[in-house]
Write a protein that holds these residues in place. Structure first.
Motif, PDB file in Angstrom:
ATOM      1  N   VAL A  63       0.871  -1.271   0.007  1.00 33.56           N
ATOM      2  CA  VAL A  63      -0.084  -0.075   0.195  1.00 33.56           C
ATOM      3  C   VAL A  63       0.776   1.294   0.066  1.00 33.56           C
ATOM      4  N   GLU A  64       2.003   1.077   0.911  1.00 35.06           N
ATOM      5  CA  GLU A  64       2.810   2.501   0.780  1.00 35.06           C
ATOM      6  C   GLU A  64       3.481   2.694  -0.614  1.00 35.06           C
ATOM      7  N   ALA A  65       3.770   1.574  -1.053  1.00 31.12           N
ATOM      8  CA  ALA A  65       4.657   1.836  -2.400  1.00 31.12           C
ATOM      9  C   ALA A  65       3.778   2.389  -3.355  1.00 31.12           C
ATOM     10  N   PHE A  66       2.381   2.109  -3.358  1.00 28.88           N
ATOM     11  CA  PHE A  66       1.380   2.573  -4.378  1.00 28.88           C
ATOM     12  C   PHE A  66       1.038   4.106  -4.140  1.00 28.88           C
ATOM     13  N   ARG A  67       0.900   4.326  -2.700  1.00 25.94           N
ATOM     14  CA  ARG A  67       0.949   5.491  -2.247  1.00 25.94           C
ATOM     15  C   ARG A  67       1.812   6.499  -2.503  1.00 25.94           C
ATOM     16  N   ARG A  68       3.073   6.206  -2.468  1.00 24.49           N
ATOM     17  CA  ARG A  68       4.170   7.258  -3.056  1.00 24.49           C
ATOM     18  C   ARG A  68       4.052   7.479  -4.352  1.00 24.49           C
ATOM     19  N   LEU A  69       3.544   6.260  -5.287  1.00 25.35           N
ATOM     20  CA  LEU A  69       3.442   6.549  -6.717  1.00 25.35           C
ATOM     21  C   LEU A  69       2.422   7.567  -7.059  1.00 25.35           C
ATOM     22  N   GLY A  70       1.174   7.346  -6.368  1.00 27.84           N
ATOM     23  CA  GLY A  70       0.090   8.085  -6.439  1.00 27.84           C
ATOM     24  C   GLY A  70       0.273   9.494  -6.145  1.00 27.84           C
ATOM     25  N   THR A  71       1.198  10.007  -5.126  1.00 27.08           N
ATOM     26  CA  THR A  71       1.341  11.287  -4.769  1.00 27.08           C
ATOM     27  C   THR A  71       2.138  11.745  -5.948  1.00 27.08           C
ATOM     28  N   HIS A  72       3.238  11.280  -6.344  1.00 29.94           N
ATOM     29  CA  HIS A  72       3.985  11.782  -7.302  1.00 29.94           C
ATOM     30  C   HIS A  72       2.994  12.134  -8.702  1.00 29.94           C
ATOM     31  N   LEU A  73       2.180  11.086  -9.016  1.00 30.67           N
ATOM     32  CA  LEU A  73       1.219  11.466 -10.081  1.00 30.67           C
ATOM     33  C   LEU A  73       0.314  12.531  -9.871  1.00 30.67           C
ATOM     34  N   ARG A  74      -0.332  12.471  -8.787  1.00 33.45           N
ATOM     35  CA  ARG A  74      -1.149  13.665  -8.347  1.00 33.45           C
ATOM     36  C   ARG A  74      -0.694  15.051  -8.117  1.00 33.45           C
ATOM     37  N   ALA A  75       0.827  15.017  -7.942  1.00 32.29           N
ATOM     38  CA  ALA A  75       1.643  16.372  -8.078  1.00 32.29           C
ATOM     39  C   ALA A  75       1.619  17.158  -9.339  1.00 32.29           C
ATOM     40  N   VAL A  76       1.160  16.166 -10.328  1.00 31.01           N
ATOM     41  CA  VAL A  76       1.322  16.967 -11.632  1.00 31.01           C
ATOM     42  C   VAL A  76       0.214  17.801 -11.630  1.00 31.01           C
ATOM     43  N   ASP A  85      -0.157  16.919 -20.477  1.00 29.88           N
ATOM     44  CA  ASP A  85      -0.430  16.290 -18.967  1.00 29.88           C
ATOM     45  C   ASP A  85       0.069  14.523 -18.858  1.00 29.88           C
ATOM     46  N   LEU A  86      -0.330  14.381 -20.129  1.00 29.37           N
ATOM     47  CA  LEU A  86       0.097  12.836 -20.039  1.00 29.37           C
ATOM     48  C   LEU A  86       1.719  12.686 -20.194  1.00 29.37           C
ATOM     49  N   ILE A  87       2.365  13.407 -20.686  1.00 26.31           N
ATOM     50  CA  ILE A  87       3.847  13.477 -20.742  1.00 26.31           C
ATOM     51  C   ILE A  87       4.368  13.549 -19.416  1.00 26.31           C
ATOM     52  N   GLN A  88       3.809  14.583 -18.776  1.00 28.04           N
ATOM     53  CA  GLN A  88       4.100  14.890 -17.575  1.00 28.04           C
ATOM     54  C   GLN A  88       3.661  13.815 -16.345  1.00 28.04           C
ATOM     55  N   LEU A  89       2.899  13.029 -16.312  1.00 25.51           N
ATOM     56  CA  LEU A  89       2.783  12.199 -15.629  1.00 25.51           C
ATOM     57  C   LEU A  89       3.613  11.002 -16.095  1.00 25.51           C
ATOM     58  N   GLY A  90       4.031  10.653 -17.169  1.00 25.42           N
ATOM     59  CA  GLY A  90       5.050   9.614 -17.706  1.00 25.42           C
ATOM     60  C   GLY A  90       6.274  10.196 -16.890  1.00 25.42           C
ATOM     61  N   LEU A  91       6.611  11.601 -16.838  1.00 24.92           N
ATOM     62  CA  LEU A  91       7.905  11.913 -16.143  1.00 24.92           C
ATOM     63  C   LEU A  91       7.897  11.460 -14.403  1.00 24.92           C
ATOM     64  N   ALA A  92       6.595  11.970 -13.969  1.00 28.60           N
ATOM     65  CA  ALA A  92       6.357  11.778 -12.502  1.00 28.60           C
ATOM     66  C   ALA A  92       6.489  10.485 -12.232  1.00 28.60           C
ATOM     67  N   TYR A  93       6.101   9.419 -13.066  1.00 25.45           N
ATOM     68  CA  TYR A  93       6.358   8.196 -12.905  1.00 25.45           C
ATOM     69  C   TYR A  93       7.661   7.709 -12.613  1.00 25.45           C
ATOM     70  N   ARG A  94       8.556   8.114 -13.660  1.00 19.44           N
ATOM     71  CA  ARG A  94       9.855   7.670 -13.653  1.00 19.44           C
ATOM     72  C   ARG A  94      10.481   8.314 -12.407  1.00 19.44           C
TER      73      ARG A  94
END
Length: 196
Positions: A63-76, A85-94
């Motif tokens: 859950v924590e791993a996905f929470r951190r990923l979600g935090t990065h994606l929602r920060a876009v 926006d889709l490109i920026q989400l891809g950058l946030a994923y990395r």
């Protein structure tokens, strides 16, 4: 006066990070609660107090791993342009994967053998990726993207996941400018789905 809390959020995060590192670097056999506690400078009592045992620790790590990923994606911050926006989400994923590489295999690999997320944990993992679906849905509704959003979401996720996985396991050519190549790949992928 209440007693100070010794098993706090900082310790919980430290234990989760160390558990992720052990699993990612050494495999499931390396993760014992005794070793985890010793590595984190605490007691097994603290581990039990915070997580209740190894199965609950595994769930919380997932859950924590996905929470951190979600935090990065929602920060876009949305730009009003679903393609950008889709490109920026891809950058946030990395960015998320590079910030917590020890958690990447927890989410998408076999680091937790025998672990099956319960419905609540599975829902939380899906929620982390909801910004991707929302941007694609907006792009489809406004006519910017051409294909059904489920197909596009899988394709876009496959591109970022594949490139990030190759980078994390050291499989990309050493002379490659990874940051530039990654962004160029994202932009080419988005152009392929675009009506522009």
């Amino acid at each position: 006066m209440p007693r100070p809390r010794t098993h706090d959020e900082a310790l919980r995060v430290r234990l989760l990070d160390r558990a992720g590192e052990l699993l990612s670097n050494e495999g499931a056999a390396a993760l014992s609660l005794r070793r985890l506690a010793a590595d984190a400078g605490t007691s097994t009592t603290a581990v039990y107090s915070l997580f209740g045992g190894k199965p609950a620790l595994m769930r919380e790590l997932y859950v924590e791993a996905f929470r951190r990923l979600g935090t990065h994606l929602r920060a876009v911050t949305p730009t009003g342009d679903p393609a950008e926006d889709l490109i920026q989400l891809g950058l946030a994923y990395r960015t998320s994967a590079l910030a917590d590489p020890h958690l990447y295999s927890i989410m998408f690999g076999a680091a937790l053998p025998g672990f099956e997320p319960d419905e609540s944990a599975a829902e939380q993992s899906r929620a982390a990726l909801s910004p991707l679906l929302e941007v694609i849905e907006t792009g489809v509704h406004t006519g910017i993207f051409t294909d059904p959003h489920n197909t596009m979401a899988v394709g876009c996720w496959g591109i970022v996941h594949g490139l990030v996985s190759l980078e994390l396991c050291g499989s990309l050519p050493p002379d490659l400018d990874t940051t530039t190549a990654y962004e160029h790949s994202l932009r080419a992928n988005v152009r392929g789905w675009s009506n522009r």
